[in-house]
Design an enzyme around this catalytic site. Structure first.
Site, PDB file in Angstrom:
ATOM      1  CG  ASN A 156      -1.386   1.476   1.306  1.00 41.27           C
ATOM      2  OD1 ASN A 156      -1.734   2.062   0.404  1.00 41.27           O
ATOM      3  ND2 ASN A 156      -2.462   1.470   3.016  1.00 41.27           N
ATOM      4  CE  LYS A 199       0.609   3.492   4.854  1.00 41.24           C
ATOM      5  NZ  LYS A 199       0.020   3.626   6.247  1.00 41.24           N
ATOM      6  CG  HIS A 208      -5.851   1.453   5.591  1.00 38.12           C
ATOM      7  ND1 HIS A 208      -5.157   2.957   6.373  1.00 38.12           N
ATOM      8  CD2 HIS A 208      -4.546   0.924   4.901  1.00 38.12           C
ATOM      9  CE1 HIS A 208      -4.108   2.072   6.182  1.00 38.12           C
ATOM     10  NE2 HIS A 208      -4.008   1.191   5.520  1.00 38.12           N
ATOM     11  CD  GLU A 244      -2.848   5.053   7.014  1.00 38.87           C
ATOM     12  OE1 GLU A 244      -2.957   5.533   5.420  1.00 38.87           O
ATOM     13  OE2 GLU A 244      -2.043   4.999   7.265  1.00 38.87           O
ATOM     14  CD  GLU A 282      -3.515  -2.499   7.094  1.00 43.11           C
ATOM     15  OE1 GLU A 282      -2.024  -3.257   6.990  1.00 43.11           O
ATOM     16  OE2 GLU A 282      -4.173  -1.705   7.790  1.00 43.11           O
ATOM     17  N   GLY A 310       2.511   2.455  11.052  1.00 42.49           N
ATOM     18  CA  GLY A 310       3.364   3.658  10.848  1.00 42.49           C
ATOM     19  C   GLY A 310       4.742   3.615  12.445  1.00 42.49           C
ATOM     20  CB  SER A 332       5.342  -2.245  12.381  1.00 38.50           C
ATOM     21  OG  SER A 332       5.216  -1.050  11.942  1.00 38.50           O
TER      22      SER A 332
END
Ligand code: PEP
Length: 261
Positions: free
Chosen positions: A11, A13, A103, A105, A173, A179, A219
């Site tokens: 991904n 992003k 996701h 985000e 996730e 991250g 991660s």
């Protein structure tokens, strides 16, 4: 026993313009070729920003690279007055096989709730795309409810909207792991992925649960990928930051060389 070919998904992003995307795909492909890694062993899927998809498509197709690709989001609507949105049909026409949905985000930045994630998943399937449905708990959720409750609830809500034979991928996730450099332990990932598979069995069918790939994301790097893929219910990884470095991502894809059966 159904063969769930491992899926390693990158991904990107909001990174790379279309020129850098082309350069990345070429370098990544050369790196795997140099390493003589048989790309049939693992399915690789790249998720560039919308503006790069056409360039990624032509690079992969003209060089016969065999990577899959997809988008990071889609509209829940088919077409019409939805300024700024991209439909599933548009993505399918570009050769996308997958689309990431829900996701964390998007859930955070765009306030996407489970109802929107469900509507987008239905739209993806209607367009012939395979949704990669992302679920995961925040650190607060983890403290209050443990690891499985929130992701299981998120997935259940989406699955109730689907036909039992729908092809999906699920990505667990944990939000706190994305991250942060702080991955879940392989056991944590295994426990939640197994719980997610059990929900697929309940809401779809035992056969669907057996056939569906459940990924871990958060991660993931070349140094920890093999430990996740050793787990029985982890069928691949959704990789963010580490998918932006062609050499590192190529090492991640070669994880079978480090998994001791
Ligand atoms: C992600 O964004 O899906 C992700 C897992 O990111 P990272 O690998 O950087 O934690």
């Amino acid at each position: 026993m159904v063969d769930r070919r491992p899926l390693i998904a990158g991904n990107w992003k909001m990174n790379f313009d279309h020129l850098r995307a082309i350069a990345f795909v070429q370098k990544f492909a050369w790196t795997l070729k140099d390493a003589k890694f048989p790309t049939t062993e693992v399915e690789v899927a790249l998720f560039p920003p919308f503006t790069d998809i056409r360039s990624v498509q032509t690079t992969i197709e003209s060089d016969g690279l065999g990577f899959a690709f997809g988008a990071q989001d889609l509209s829940p609507f088919e077409s019409g007055a939805h300024t700024g949105d991209i439909s599933g049909e548009m993505l399918a026409k570009l050769g996308c096989r997958y689309v990431i949905i829900g996701h964390s985000e998007r859930r955070q930045d765009h306030h996407e709730d489970d109802a929107i994630v469900s509507a987008k998943t239905v739209a993806a399937i209607a367009s012939g795309l395979i949704p990669v449905i992302c679920v995961g708990e925040t650190s607060d959720d983890l403290e209050k409810f443990g690891a499985s409750a929130v992701p299981v609830g998120q997935l259940r809500e989406v699955l109730t909207a689907l036909k039992p034979d729908a092809e999906i991928v699920v990505a667990y996730e944990p939000v706190w792991a994305i991250g942060s450099g702080q991955a879940a332990t392989p056991k944590q990932a295994q426990d939640v992925c197994a719980a997610l598979r059990a929900v697929i069995a309940e809401e779809m069918s035992p056969e669907a649960a057996e056939a569906t790939r459940v990924l871990y994301g958060g991660s993931v790097k070349s140094s920890n990928i093999a430990s996740f893929l050793r787990e029985k219910d982890v069928d691949g990884a959704l990789v963010g930051g580490a998918s932006l470095d062609a050499e590192e991502f190529a090492k991640i894809v070669q994880f079978p060389r480090h998994v001791i059966a």
